[in-house]
Design a protein around this motif. Structure first.
Motif, PDB file in Angstrom:
ATOM      1  N   MET A   5       0.882  -1.177   0.062  1.00 41.99           N
ATOM      2  CA  MET A   5       0.128   0.003  -0.006  1.00 41.99           C
ATOM      3  C   MET A   5       0.699   1.254  -0.030  1.00 41.99           C
ATOM      4  SD  MET A   5      -3.230  -1.076   2.812  1.00 41.99           S
ATOM      5  CE  MET A   5      -3.727   0.388   2.670  1.00 41.99           C
ATOM      6  N   ALA A   6       0.437   2.101  -0.830  1.00 39.95           N
ATOM      7  CA  ALA A   6       1.100   3.530  -0.951  1.00 39.95           C
ATOM      8  C   ALA A   6       1.008   4.409   0.334  1.00 39.95           C
ATOM      9  CB  ALA A   6       1.012   3.969  -2.200  1.00 39.95           C
ATOM     10  N   TRP A   7       1.861   5.209   0.601  1.00 45.46           N
ATOM     11  CA  TRP A   7       2.019   6.136   1.787  1.00 45.46           C
ATOM     12  C   TRP A   7       2.694   7.291   1.621  1.00 45.46           C
ATOM     13  CZ3 TRP A   7       6.073   7.097   5.085  1.00 45.46           C
ATOM     14  CH2 TRP A   7       6.903   6.203   5.130  1.00 45.46           C
ATOM     15  N   GLU A  61      -2.289  -2.738  -8.334  1.00 45.38           N
ATOM     16  CA  GLU A  61      -1.132  -3.109  -7.734  1.00 45.38           C
ATOM     17  C   GLU A  61      -1.098  -4.099  -6.592  1.00 45.38           C
ATOM     18  OE1 GLU A  61       1.299   0.243  -6.878  1.00 45.38           O
ATOM     19  OE2 GLU A  61       1.567   0.950  -8.884  1.00 45.38           O
ATOM     20  N   LEU A  62      -2.377  -3.996  -5.754  1.00 40.36           N
ATOM     21  CA  LEU A  62      -2.674  -4.706  -4.908  1.00 40.36           C
ATOM     22  C   LEU A  62      -2.961  -6.151  -5.364  1.00 40.36           C
ATOM     23  CD1 LEU A  62      -4.771  -2.255  -2.618  1.00 40.36           C
ATOM     24  CD2 LEU A  62      -2.295  -2.853  -2.176  1.00 40.36           C
ATOM     25  N   ASP A  63      -3.641  -6.080  -6.521  1.00 42.90           N
ATOM     26  CA  ASP A  63      -3.892  -7.151  -7.220  1.00 42.90           C
ATOM     27  C   ASP A  63      -2.770  -8.419  -7.295  1.00 42.90           C
ATOM     28  OD1 ASP A  63      -6.722  -6.726  -7.192  1.00 42.90           O
ATOM     29  OD2 ASP A  63      -6.737  -6.307  -9.423  1.00 42.90           O
ATOM     30  N   VAL A  64      -1.727  -7.796  -7.442  1.00 38.52           N
ATOM     31  CA  VAL A  64      -0.656  -8.761  -7.797  1.00 38.52           C
ATOM     32  C   VAL A  64       0.578  -8.512  -6.545  1.00 38.52           C
ATOM     33  CG1 VAL A  64      -0.554  -8.295 -10.279  1.00 38.52           C
ATOM     34  CG2 VAL A  64       0.937  -6.681  -8.871  1.00 38.52           C
TER      35      VAL A  64
END
Length: 267
Positions: A38-40, A72-75
């Motif tokens: 996850m991006a932050w 991106e979360l899917d992979v």
């Protein structure tokens, strides 16, 4: 935590804790999960949903300021949420939403089918196909529509940086003659409009500098750094960044309707 953290860590929206697939090695005391992907980014303490950073005291981070890319979360290598108290990941349901939401099948009234709540939280360009379940199964294809994402893909300078400021033991009263103003845009060039979920923050720090004059009697300081988080604020963030060469002094500007203005930037 284990492993090394780069000087760019947290400066922009990115899945920093999984750069190079290093999440488990970087946070051995945590259970790796989707939070790794996850991006932050670091934000001002006043940003909604900002939480204190357990790694660097005095800094605050936010996942919602970035919003993670569902593709991106899917992979991601980990599909369970996992847990890491030091990162305080917020699992926003919007990031895991199906492509098309709402009532996708309606009954005609007087020969007219009215859709009222179709929506998508997954960014991209879409074409909808409508099929009539009567007769010969007629279909109609819509024009291409764009779904504005919840994360920034472009930054443009609206007002460029100006000069007329100089380091003076952090006692100067006037910042840059021209303060920078940044525009935040999605991949389609549309402004990132604010809501009660997203906090759009732009972070600035010094990456290089050169003195115009140098004398033995008045040598330049070993480094330059930015300050002026808000008008009258002479503090440095993080507080030791002027002596710790592994830390970068930074300030942030909060955006409104996709525009982030700096107001008191100094060097």
């Amino acid at each position: 935590p284990g492993g090394a953290f780069s000087s760019e860590y947290g400066n922009t929206c990115r899945a920093w804790d999984n750069v190079g697939g290093s999440c488990e090695g970087r946070w051995p005391e945590c259970t790796a999960g989707l939070w790794c992907c996850m991006a932050w980014c670091y934000v001002s303490a006043t940003c909604p949903d900002a939480v204190p950073d357990a790694l660097v005291p005095g800094l605050f981070l936010s996942y919602k300021a970035c919003a993670s890319d569902p593709l991106e979360l899917d992979v991601c290598a980990w599909q369970e949420e996992g847990v890491c108290a030091a990162r305080n990941a917020v699992f926003d349901a919007a990031a895991f939403a199906p492509v098309l939401e709402g009532l996708a099948q309606v009954t005609t009234l007087g020969g007219v089918a009215t859709f009222t709540d179709l929506q998508s939280r997954v960014p991209g360009e879409y074409t909808l196909v409508f099929t009539a379940a009567v007769g010969a199964g007629l279909t109609w294809e819509s024009r291409t529509v764009a779904v504005v994402p919840r994360f920034t893909r472009q930054m443009r300078v609206i007002n460029d940086i100006g000069n007329a400021t100089f380091f003076a033991a952090q006692t100067v009263t006037n910042g840059l003659a021209s303060q920078p103003v940044i525009s935040l845009l999605d991949r389609f060039g549309s402004p990132m409009l604010q809501d009660d979920v997203i906090c759009g923050a732009v972070t600035a720090n010094v990456v290089s500098w050169r003195e115009r004059s140098q004398t033995l009697a008045n040598p330049p300081p070993p480094r330059r750094y930015v300050f002026g988080q808000q008008v009258g604020d002479n503090k440095l963030y993080p507080s030791s960044c002027n002596v710790d060469f592994n830390a970068k002094c930074r300030i942030t500007a909060q955006s409104a309707d996709g525009v982030a203005p700096f107001t008191w930037m100094h060097f």
